[in-house]
Design an enzyme around this catalytic site. Structure first.
Site, PDB file in Angstrom:
ATOM      1  N   ASN A   1      79.438   5.614  -0.239  1.00 21.12           N
ATOM      2  CA  ASN A   1      78.316   6.540  -0.345  1.00 21.12           C
ATOM      3  C   ASN A   1      78.174   7.302   0.975  1.00 21.12           C
ATOM      4  OD1 ASN A   1      75.604   7.582  -0.156  1.00 21.12           O
ATOM      5  ND2 ASN A   1      75.051   6.286  -1.890  1.00 21.12           N
TER       6      ASN A   1
ATOM      7  N   ASP B   1      73.088  -3.678   0.046  1.00 17.96           N
ATOM      8  CA  ASP B   1      72.678  -3.362  -1.306  1.00 17.96           C
ATOM      9  C   ASP B   1      71.185  -3.102  -1.230  1.00 17.96           C
ATOM     10  OD1 ASP B   1      73.318  -2.813  -3.967  1.00 17.96           O
ATOM     11  OD2 ASP B   1      72.686  -4.801  -4.624  1.00 17.96           O
TER      12      ASP B   1
ATOM     13  N   PHE C   1      68.245  11.035  -0.850  1.00 15.28           N
ATOM     14  CA  PHE C   1      69.118  10.803  -1.994  1.00 15.28           C
ATOM     15  C   PHE C   1      68.525   9.706  -2.853  1.00 15.28           C
ATOM     16  CE2 PHE C   1      70.485   8.077   1.435  1.00 15.28           C
ATOM     17  CZ  PHE C   1      70.824   6.881   0.827  1.00 15.28           C
TER      18      PHE C   1
ATOM     19  N   ARG D   1      66.301   0.674   4.786  1.00 14.18           N
ATOM     20  CA  ARG D   1      67.638   0.596   5.401  1.00 14.18           C
ATOM     21  C   ARG D   1      67.513   0.645   6.921  1.00 14.18           C
ATOM     22  NH1 ARG D   1      69.712   3.970   2.475  1.00 14.18           N
ATOM     23  NH2 ARG D   1      70.415   2.507   0.922  1.00 14.18           N
TER      24      ARG D   1
END
Length: 193
Positions: free
Chosen positions: A11, A70, A150, A179
């Site tokens: 990604n 994840d 995103f 994140r």
């Protein structure tokens, strides 16, 4: 000298985000940088399990110390959906537009809009695996807002913020995101060595 480590992702958005957060503290290599073009399975029932499985996949097959993440969006009113299936919520194609559309459809008319993002980063170093987690609470908007980011960013507004993740600059988002928080814990670990 900066430490080199592989981030097990294809990604480009995630890779850019992690590189921005890490700055000059780490040299983050992509899967393409090490010649890995595998479709790494994500079949575990938990976010943590998927992160660990991806990091070990790269370590076992390519020999690099590696970290993998994840992320899941958990919506209270949907019993924690989309959760571990966040990237494939609307089907196997990793279609962010379809995922957001399905989420908005399922949330139509729902008053309780509370949700949270969780990111788990698993780091493999030799035979050892460490896990770092980040979480941000917020709510699901009724319509998309913003042009950046995103995934579910256009419909997620973090607690205490006036706008969605997609309306923030990359620096603003990285400072408070799930994140960003998980990566900060990973960097704290590296700094402690």
């Amino acid at each position: 000298m900066r430490r080199r480590i592989v981030f097990a992702t294809n990604n480009a958005h995630k890779l850019d985000e992690i590189r921005a957060i890490a700055g000059d503290r780490l040299e983050v290599l992509s899967l393409a940088d090490i010649g890995c073009h595998d479709d790494i399975p994500e079949n575990e029932p938990t976010i943590e399990g998927n992160a660990i499985a991806k990091a070990r996949w790269v370590r076992d097959r390519y020999g690099y110390d590696c970290f993998a993440d994840d992320t899941g969006l958990m919506v209270d009113a949907l019993g924690g959906e989309p959760g571990v299936r966040s990237a494939r919520y609307a089907g196997p194609g990793h279609d962010s537009e379809a995922n957001v559309a399905l989420l908005l459809e399922r949330m139509d008319g729902v008053a309780d809009r509370r949700a949270h993002f969780t990111t788990v980063i698993a780091l493999t170093e030799g035979d050892e695996t460490r896990v770092f987690e980040g979480r941000v609470d917020g709510e699901i908007l009724t319509v998309r807002e913003g042009e950046d980011g995103f995934g579910y960013d256009p419909v997620f507004r973090p607690e205490g913020c006036a706008v969605s993740f997609a309306s923030m600059s990359a620096d603003e988002k990285n400072a408070i995101s799930h994140r960003g928080r998980a990566t900060a814990r990973l960097l704290e670990y590296f700094n402690s060595l």
